[in-house]
Design an enzyme around this catalytic site. Structure first.
Site, PDB file in Angstrom:
ATOM      1  N   ASN A 111      34.642  64.574  24.815  1.00 43.61           N
ATOM      2  CA  ASN A 111      34.504  64.905  26.226  1.00 43.61           C
ATOM      3  C   ASN A 111      35.235  63.840  27.034  1.00 43.61           C
ATOM      4  O   ASN A 111      34.922  62.647  26.932  1.00 43.61           O
ATOM      5  CB  ASN A 111      33.015  64.943  26.587  1.00 43.61           C
ATOM      6  CG  ASN A 111      32.765  65.072  28.071  1.00 43.61           C
ATOM      7  OD1 ASN A 111      33.611  65.563  28.810  1.00 43.61           O
ATOM      8  ND2 ASN A 111      31.600  64.622  28.509  1.00 43.61           N
ATOM      9  N   ALA A 117      30.624  53.494  40.964  1.00 43.72           N
ATOM     10  CA  ALA A 117      29.473  52.686  41.362  1.00 43.72           C
ATOM     11  C   ALA A 117      29.212  51.485  40.469  1.00 43.72           C
ATOM     12  O   ALA A 117      28.498  50.571  40.865  1.00 43.72           O
ATOM     13  CB  ALA A 117      28.210  53.559  41.403  1.00 43.72           C
ATOM     14  N   THR A 175      25.830  58.854  34.531  1.00 41.07           N
ATOM     15  CA  THR A 175      26.768  59.730  35.232  1.00 41.07           C
ATOM     16  C   THR A 175      26.065  60.885  35.916  1.00 41.07           C
ATOM     17  O   THR A 175      26.430  61.275  37.040  1.00 41.07           O
ATOM     18  CB  THR A 175      27.815  60.265  34.244  1.00 41.07           C
ATOM     19  OG1 THR A 175      28.476  59.155  33.618  1.00 41.07           O
ATOM     20  CG2 THR A 175      28.856  61.095  34.960  1.00 41.07           C
ATOM     21  N   HIS A 189      55.103  26.233  38.263  1.00 44.44           N
ATOM     22  CA  HIS A 189      56.318  25.763  37.601  1.00 44.44           C
ATOM     23  C   HIS A 189      56.050  25.437  36.137  1.00 44.44           C
ATOM     24  O   HIS A 189      54.976  24.984  35.752  1.00 44.44           O
ATOM     25  CB  HIS A 189      56.927  24.535  38.294  1.00 44.44           C
ATOM     26  CG  HIS A 189      55.941  23.614  38.931  1.00 44.44           C
ATOM     27  ND1 HIS A 189      55.584  23.732  40.250  1.00 44.44           N
ATOM     28  CD2 HIS A 189      55.234  22.575  38.442  1.00 44.44           C
ATOM     29  CE1 HIS A 189      54.697  22.797  40.548  1.00 44.44           C
ATOM     30  NE2 HIS A 189      54.463  22.088  39.471  1.00 44.44           N
TER      31      HIS A 189
END
Length: 406
Positions: free
Chosen positions: A160, A8, A83, A313
């Site tokens: 973790n 998200a 989270t 180029h």
């Protein structure tokens, strides 16, 4: 079981590549980060739940309704509040034990399989040198006894890894999680509350591949890691001229063209519809994205060119990331090495940050255009749509959210 994939956030540390692009869609080795995360789960899940927010429509369009033969469902996180909050958004989409992971981490399928084989709640851990940058875990054998987010004085060196297996009962604890000092609902606090109520939380120690991809140069780290498994493959409808040379693990996808005099030394991916040469030299862990162009007498080394990027180029691109539809004027040169051989530093969210890389070139946002004979210093970032004048020497970042730092 399903995999809940958190995808998200914008990823502000990944700017300028995430201006208009969610971080999980940044490509590595020919596919978006989130697809690598989903692929690691494919053998042990029967469906995916993607938590989307910033530019979520782009993720929906890119992934679609199915991945690796499994259905994909989307849930929305309008505000990126951590989270725990993101995982909580999936409460109505799962009714059984599930995996939870971030869409911007590279992990091995063996880690996912190990977590799936446990019972109840479990998380992955590994020893790290700088544990204060992570959630830090206390264990007793294979059982978690404590967890704390980014402590100043870490109790252990076990980090973790942000990959979990949860029972649906976790959502009760997500609801009880409080806003942290960082202004987020932390999954580590959720787990602390579970531990306090006597829940068993297993620890799966993992020593295999794991990369937390949060900053532009970490895309190059990820690509170097993934390129180690690349196998040579030239699509039947690709065009490779007799005068071109392919050495080692080179992938040439459908509709791509490699012209006379081009030398490609793998591991390299030439994406669908891309055009390399004549007389170009592409080497190192490099991806030339879909419809990108590496033209006459151009050298590209250890870099990512996103879709439609063009070095027409007489240019040099080393250890760099070029966003979609970048156009390098003739003779543009990227400097990727300091004269003093020290590691390259670059500003991240206003703070000069050590990339840890002795060689690191530039990061160019989508649609950047350089004038002919532009020279770009190591570590420079240009925001989408920025331009340079012919012959200009660019020493500092340019665009919004930048600060002039040497």
């Amino acid at each position: 079981m399903k995999a809940v994939v958190v995808a998200a956030g914008q990823g502000t540390r990944m700017r300028p590549l995430t201006e208009g692009r969610p971080k999980p869609l940044c490509p590595v080795a020919g596919r978006p980060l989130v697809e690598h995360a989903m692929a690691a789960c494919a053998d042990v899940v029967d469906g995916y739940v993607l938590v989307v927010g910033y530019e979520g429509a782009l993720l929906r369009d890119a992934i679609g309704a199915e991945f690796a033969g499994h259905p994909v469902e989307y849930v929305q996180q309008d505000e990126q509040l951590g989270t725990a909050h993101a995982i909580g958004r999936a409460a109505d989409a799962v009714d059984d034990r599930f995996l939870a992971l971030n869409g911007d981490c590279l992990i091995g399928a063996d880690l996912v399989a190990a977590l799936a084989a446990t019972e109840g709640t479990a998380l992955a851990v590994r020893p790290v040198e700088n544990p204060s940058a992570y959630g830090v875990v206390d264990v007793d054998g294979d059982r978690v006894t404590g967890i704390v987010e980014k402590p100043a004085d870490p109790p252990t060196n076990l980090a973790n890894l942000g990959v979990y297996a949860f029972e649906p009962s976790v959502f009760e604890y997500v609801e009880r999680t409080e806003l942290s000092e960082r202004g987020e609902y932390e999954i580590t606090e959720t787990i602390e509350r579970m531990l306090a109520d006597g829940h068993r939380v297993g620890a799966v120690e993992y020593e295999g591949p794991w990369l937390d991809v949060g900053r532009p140069w970490e895309l190059l780290d990820a690509q170097e890691h993934l390129a180690a498994d690349l196998q040579r493959d030239v699509a039947p409808d690709a065009t490779v001229s007799d005068g071109a040379t392919l050495e080692g693990a080179v992938v040439v996808e459908r509709g791509a063209r490699v012209r006379d005099g081009a030398v490609i030394e793998g591991p390299v991916i030439v994406g669908s519809g891309a055009d390399v040469g004549p007389n170009a030299y592409v080497r190192g862990a490099t991806t030339v994205g879909p419809d990108a162009r590496v033209g006459n007498a151009v050298e590209v080394k250890n870099s990512i060119l996103m879709a439609g990027a063009t070095a027409g180029h007489h240019a040099y691109v080393g250890d760099s990331v070029l966003g979609a539809d970048v156009n390098l004027g003739a003779g543009t040169k990227v400097a990727n090495l300091r004269h003093d051989d020290e590691t390259v530093h670059t500003p991240v969210k206003g703070e000069l940050t050590d990339t840890g890389r002795r060689k690191f070139g530039v990061v160019l946002g989508d649609g950047v255009k350089t004038g002919i004979n532009t020279s770009l210093y190591p570590g420079v970032k240009l925001w989408p749509g920025e331009t340079t004048a012919p012959g200009e020497v660019v020493r500092y970042d340019r665009g919004p959210h930048t600060e002039r730092e040497s």
